[in-house]
Design an enzyme around this catalytic site. Structure first.
Site, PDB file in Angstrom:
ATOM      1  N   HIS A   1       1.410  -8.273   0.947  1.00 38.98           N
ATOM      2  CA  HIS A   1       1.134  -6.948   0.363  1.00 38.98           C
ATOM      3  C   HIS A   1       1.053  -7.139  -1.149  1.00 38.98           C
ATOM      4  O   HIS A   1       2.080  -7.182  -1.820  1.00 38.98           O
ATOM      5  CB  HIS A   1       2.271  -5.976   0.686  1.00 38.98           C
ATOM      6  N   PHE A   2      -0.175  -7.259  -1.665  1.00 36.13           N
ATOM      7  CA  PHE A   2      -0.308  -7.547  -3.102  1.00 36.13           C
ATOM      8  C   PHE A   2      -0.428  -6.290  -3.979  1.00 36.13           C
ATOM      9  O   PHE A   2      -0.610  -6.393  -5.175  1.00 36.13           O
ATOM     10  CB  PHE A   2      -1.456  -8.517  -3.354  1.00 36.13           C
ATOM     11  N   ARG A   3      -0.337  -5.095  -3.386  1.00 38.56           N
ATOM     12  CA  ARG A   3      -0.209  -3.839  -4.167  1.00 38.56           C
ATOM     13  C   ARG A   3      -1.382  -3.576  -5.105  1.00 38.56           C
ATOM     14  O   ARG A   3      -1.210  -2.884  -6.118  1.00 38.56           O
ATOM     15  CB  ARG A   3       1.080  -3.853  -5.009  1.00 38.56           C
TER      16      ARG A   3
ATOM     17  N   HIS B   1       2.115  -3.680  13.498  1.00 37.67           N
ATOM     18  CA  HIS B   1       3.504  -3.461  13.114  1.00 37.67           C
ATOM     19  C   HIS B   1       4.158  -2.849  14.346  1.00 37.67           C
ATOM     20  O   HIS B   1       3.915  -1.682  14.676  1.00 37.67           O
ATOM     21  CB  HIS B   1       3.615  -2.529  11.914  1.00 37.67           C
TER      22      HIS B   1
ATOM     23  N   HIS C   1      -0.004 -12.460   6.092  1.00 41.32           N
ATOM     24  CA  HIS C   1       0.682 -11.178   5.924  1.00 41.32           C
ATOM     25  C   HIS C   1       1.282 -11.056   4.528  1.00 41.32           C
ATOM     26  O   HIS C   1       2.433 -11.409   4.288  1.00 41.32           O
ATOM     27  CB  HIS C   1       1.781 -11.073   6.991  1.00 41.32           C
TER      28      HIS C   1
ATOM     29  N   HIS D   1       8.813  -5.242  -4.374  1.00 37.91           N
ATOM     30  CA  HIS D   1       9.189  -3.990  -5.030  1.00 37.91           C
ATOM     31  C   HIS D   1       9.987  -4.389  -6.267  1.00 37.91           C
ATOM     32  O   HIS D   1      10.505  -5.507  -6.345  1.00 37.91           O
ATOM     33  CB  HIS D   1      10.040  -3.120  -4.100  1.00 37.91           C
TER      34      HIS D   1
ATOM     35  N   ASP E   1       5.238 -11.765   5.109  1.00 37.50           N
ATOM     36  CA  ASP E   1       5.381 -10.325   4.869  1.00 37.50           C
ATOM     37  C   ASP E   1       5.827 -10.084   3.423  1.00 37.50           C
ATOM     38  O   ASP E   1       6.719  -9.272   3.148  1.00 37.50           O
ATOM     39  CB  ASP E   1       6.349  -9.666   5.860  1.00 37.50           C
TER      40      ASP E   1
ATOM     41  N   HIS F   1       5.444 -10.003  12.144  1.00 42.55           N
ATOM     42  CA  HIS F   1       6.891 -10.155  11.920  1.00 42.55           C
ATOM     43  C   HIS F   1       7.775  -9.884  13.138  1.00 42.55           C
ATOM     44  O   HIS F   1       8.623  -9.002  13.113  1.00 42.55           O
ATOM     45  CB  HIS F   1       7.359  -9.305  10.732  1.00 42.55           C
TER      46      HIS F   1
ATOM     47  N   ASN G   1      -2.069  -1.380   3.309  1.00 41.74           N
ATOM     48  CA  ASN G   1      -1.269  -0.222   2.871  1.00 41.74           C
ATOM     49  C   ASN G   1      -1.127  -0.181   1.353  1.00 41.74           C
ATOM     50  O   ASN G   1      -0.044   0.010   0.815  1.00 41.74           O
ATOM     51  CB  ASN G   1       0.112  -0.199   3.548  1.00 41.74           C
TER      52      ASN G   1
HETATM   53  O1  DOR Z   1       9.492  -4.034   4.663  1.00 39.63           O
HETATM   54  C1  DOR Z   1       8.312  -3.737   4.690  1.00 39.63           C
HETATM   55  N1  DOR Z   1       7.614  -3.564   3.562  1.00 39.63           N
HETATM   56  N2  DOR Z   1       7.728  -3.577   5.874  1.00 39.63           N
HETATM   57  C2  DOR Z   1       6.484  -3.093   5.976  1.00 39.63           C
HETATM   58  O2  DOR Z   1       6.006  -2.940   7.078  1.00 39.63           O
HETATM   59  C3  DOR Z   1       5.724  -2.695   4.775  1.00 39.63           C
HETATM   60  C4  DOR Z   1       6.206  -3.430   3.600  1.00 39.63           C
HETATM   61  C5  DOR Z   1       5.712  -2.873   2.288  1.00 39.63           C
HETATM   62  O3  DOR Z   1       4.498  -2.679   2.147  1.00 39.63           O
HETATM   63  O4  DOR Z   1       6.525  -2.659   1.395  1.00 39.63           O
HETATM   64 ZN    ZN Z   2       4.071  -6.117   6.050  1.00 38.21          ZN
END
Ligand code: DOR
Ligand code: ZN
Length: 427
Positions: free
Chosen positions: A58-60, A174, A56, A297, A293, A226, A90
Site C-alpha cells: 500500500h504505497f498511499r 481480503h 501486496h 502509517h 502487506d 495475508h 485502497n
Molecule cells: O492492516 C491493514 N492495513 N490491513 C488492511 O487490509 C489495509 C491496510 C492499510 O491500507 O492500511
Molecule cells: Zn493490505
C-alpha cells in the site's frame, strides 16, 4: 550470438537447487552464460537469487504522501531485494475507475525505482469490471479495513470472478467475513489487545468458505491475501485457491499488541498455534507465496493511546525476505523453498518474465551474504513510516540488487533512479 552485457557468477538458484553457477544478461534479459560479455560480476560464494516479488503493498499514492509514495516505497522495496511490487487499490481516490488507474499509473511511472503492478479494486457498483484488462490484478475486500472498499454482495463477487477469469486476472481477497466481524464487534474497547479479539480466526475461515462456494465453476484464479490462522488454512483445504503469508504473522503473536499500535493490523496478529501452522504450510508449499502487506502509517498515528484512534497496518516491504532468511539457516524452512515463495507471485498473478533467472526472463536479481546478519532498525528503513514492527530482529539485507540488469542497490546503498520501474501485467 551477440555479446552479452554481463556475465554474473555466484551461488545461484536453478531448478530448485542452490549451486555455483552463472548466467548472462543482455538488454535487461537473462541469456545463457557466455564468456563473451562486456563485464563480469563474480560474486564468489554469495547467493544470487531472483528479485523478490511482493504482491501486496500500500504505497498511499495518491492520497497520503506523508506516509509513502511510489518513490519512497519502491526505494524501500529495492533495499529489501524486492524488484517487483503490486500496489493495492485502497488509495485516495481508490482505483475503481479508468481515470484513477491511469492517474496512479502516471505517478508510478514517474517515480518508481522497481517494476510495479497495479490492482483494480472492486466497489459496490462494480465499476472496476470494465478496467480489468488495464490492471494487473483485482482486489476484493470481504471485510472492512483501511479505506472504503467493502463488498457485501455475493452475486457481485461472483460476477467479478467470472469477469476476471475472462480477462486473465487473478483476484486477491481480503478474507475476513464482514458478518463475522460484526458479530464480534462487541469485544472492542480502547485497549489494543481487544482489536485481535474482535477479529477472530473464525472470521477468516468463514470468508474462505463463502468464497469456495462463490468461486465454484467460475474458472477464476483466487488468491487469499495475508492468510493468518490455522482455521483459515483448514478452510483452504480442497479449494484450488492460492495464499500468501506475511512475515508479521509468522514472527509475532497477538501478545505483542500489549506494546501498542505498532502491532495493530488487519488481519490481526494471532496465537502461537497459528504461527506454527503457517510456518509448516509455508515450508511444505501449501502456502505458496510471501507478501509484506506493507501498510505504512505515521509514528504519530501509531502512538495513539486508544486502539480505536490508531489505523491498522505495518510497513514491511524492505524486510519481507530479510527477516525470514535467518530461518533458512536454522532449518525452519529450506532456503530454496523460501526463495521460491519470494517469487511465487509471478506465476500466481501471471506476470510475464518475472520470478526466475531462466533465459528470456527479466534480469532482476539480488545478491546476499547469509552471514551478514544485523538487527532491523526502523530509523534506518527507507519507508516514510520510519518505524518497523520487527525492531531489533535479525535480518539479512541484500548487498546488491539489479533491475533488468541495472544496479539499484550497490554495497547496501541505494543507487536507483526514479522512473526506472515499469508497469507489469499479465498479457
Ligand atoms: O492492516 C491493514 N492495513 N490491513 C488492511 O487490509 C489495509 C491496510 C492499510 O491500507 O492500511
Ligand atoms: Zn493490505
Amino acid at each position: 550470438m551477440s555479446r552479452a552485457d554481463l556475465l554474473v557468477k555466484g551461488r545461484v538458484l536453478a531448478d530448485g537447487r542452490i549451486a555455483r553457477g552463472s548466467f548472462g544478461v543482455r538488454d535487461g534479459r537473462v541469456v545463457p552464460a557466455t564468456e563473451d560479455a562486456a563485464q563480469v560480476l563474480d560474486f564468489g560464494d554469495l547467493l544470487v537469487v531472483p528479485g523478490a516479488i511482493d504482491p501486496h503493498v500500500h504505497f498511499r499514492d495518491p492520497g497520503a504522501p506523508q506516509k509513502e509514495d511510489f518513490g519512497s516505497g519502491t526505494r524501500a522495496a529495492a533495499l529489501g531485494g524486492v524488484t517487483t511490487v503490486m500496489d493495492m487499490p485502497n488509495t485516495n481516490p481508490p482505483v475503481f475507475t479508468r481515470a484513477a488507474l491511469e492517474d496512479k499509473l502516471a505517478r508510478a511511472r514517474a517515480k518508481a525505482h522497481v517494476d510495479f503492478g497495479l490492482y483494480a479494486g472492486l466497489d459496490e457498483k462494480g465499476e472496476a469490471l470494465s478496467i480489468l484488462r488495464e490492471a494487473s490484478a483485482v482486489k476484493v475486500y470481504l471485510g472492512a479495513t483501511t479505506g472504503h472498499l467493502l463488498v457485501r454482495d455475493p452475486d457481485l463477487v461472483r460476477r467479478a470472478l467470472v469477469a476476471a477469469a475472462a480477462a486473465g486476472r487473478t483476484v486477491a481477497f481480503h478474507a475476513e467475513s464482514q458478518a463475522c466481524l460484526e458479530r464480534h464487534a462487541h469485544a472492542l474497547d480502547d485497549s489494543y489487545p481487544s482489536h485481535a479479539h474482535a477479529r477472530p480466526a473464525e472470521c477468516e475461515a468463514e470468508a474462505i468458505r463463502m468464497l469456495a462456494a462463490a468461486a465454484a465453476g467460475t474458472g477464476a484464479r483466487v488468491h487469499i491475501a495475508h492468510l493468518s490462522t490455522a482455521k483459515g488454512l483448514a478452510a483452504m483445504g480442497g479449494t484450488p485457491f492460492s495464499a500468501e503469508v506475511c512475515p508479521h504473522h509468522l514472527l509475532l503473536t497477538q501478545d505483542a499488541l500489549r506494546g501498542g499500535g505498532a502491532f495493530k493490523m488487519n488481519p490481526p496478529l494471532r496465537e502461537q498455534d497459528d504461527i506454527n501452522a503457517l510456518w509448516r504450510a509455508l515450508a511444505e508449499g501449501r502456502v505458496a507465496c510471501l507478501a509484506s502487506d506493507h501498510a505504512p502509517h505515521t509514528r504519530e498515528e501509531k502512538a495513539a493511546p486508544r486502539q480505536g484512534e490508531c489505523p491498522a497496518g505495518v510497513p514491511g516491504v524492505q524486510t519481507l525476505l530479510p527477516v525470514l532468511l535467518p530461518f533458512a539457516k536454522t532449518g525452519r524452512i529450506g532456503l530454496a523453498r523460501l526463495l521460491d515463495a519470494s517469487v511465487a507471485a509471478a506465476r500466481l498473478f501471471g506476470l510475464p518474465r518475472k520470478g526466475s533467472l531462466a533465459p528470456g526472463m527479466d534480469a532482476d536479481f539480488a545478491v546476499y551474504d547469509l552471514d551478514e546478519e544485523r538487527p532491523v532498525r526502523g530509523a534506518e528503513m527507507a519507508s516514510r513510516a520510519g518505524w518497523t514492527p520487527f525492531e531489533g530482529m535479525p535480518a539479512v539485507f541484500p548487498r546488491h540488487v539489479f533491475l533488468r540488469g541495472a544496479p539499484v542497490v550497490e554495497e547496501g546503498r541505494f543507487v536507483g533512479s526514479p522512473g526506472a520501474g515499469r508497469f507489469v501485467a499479465p498479457p
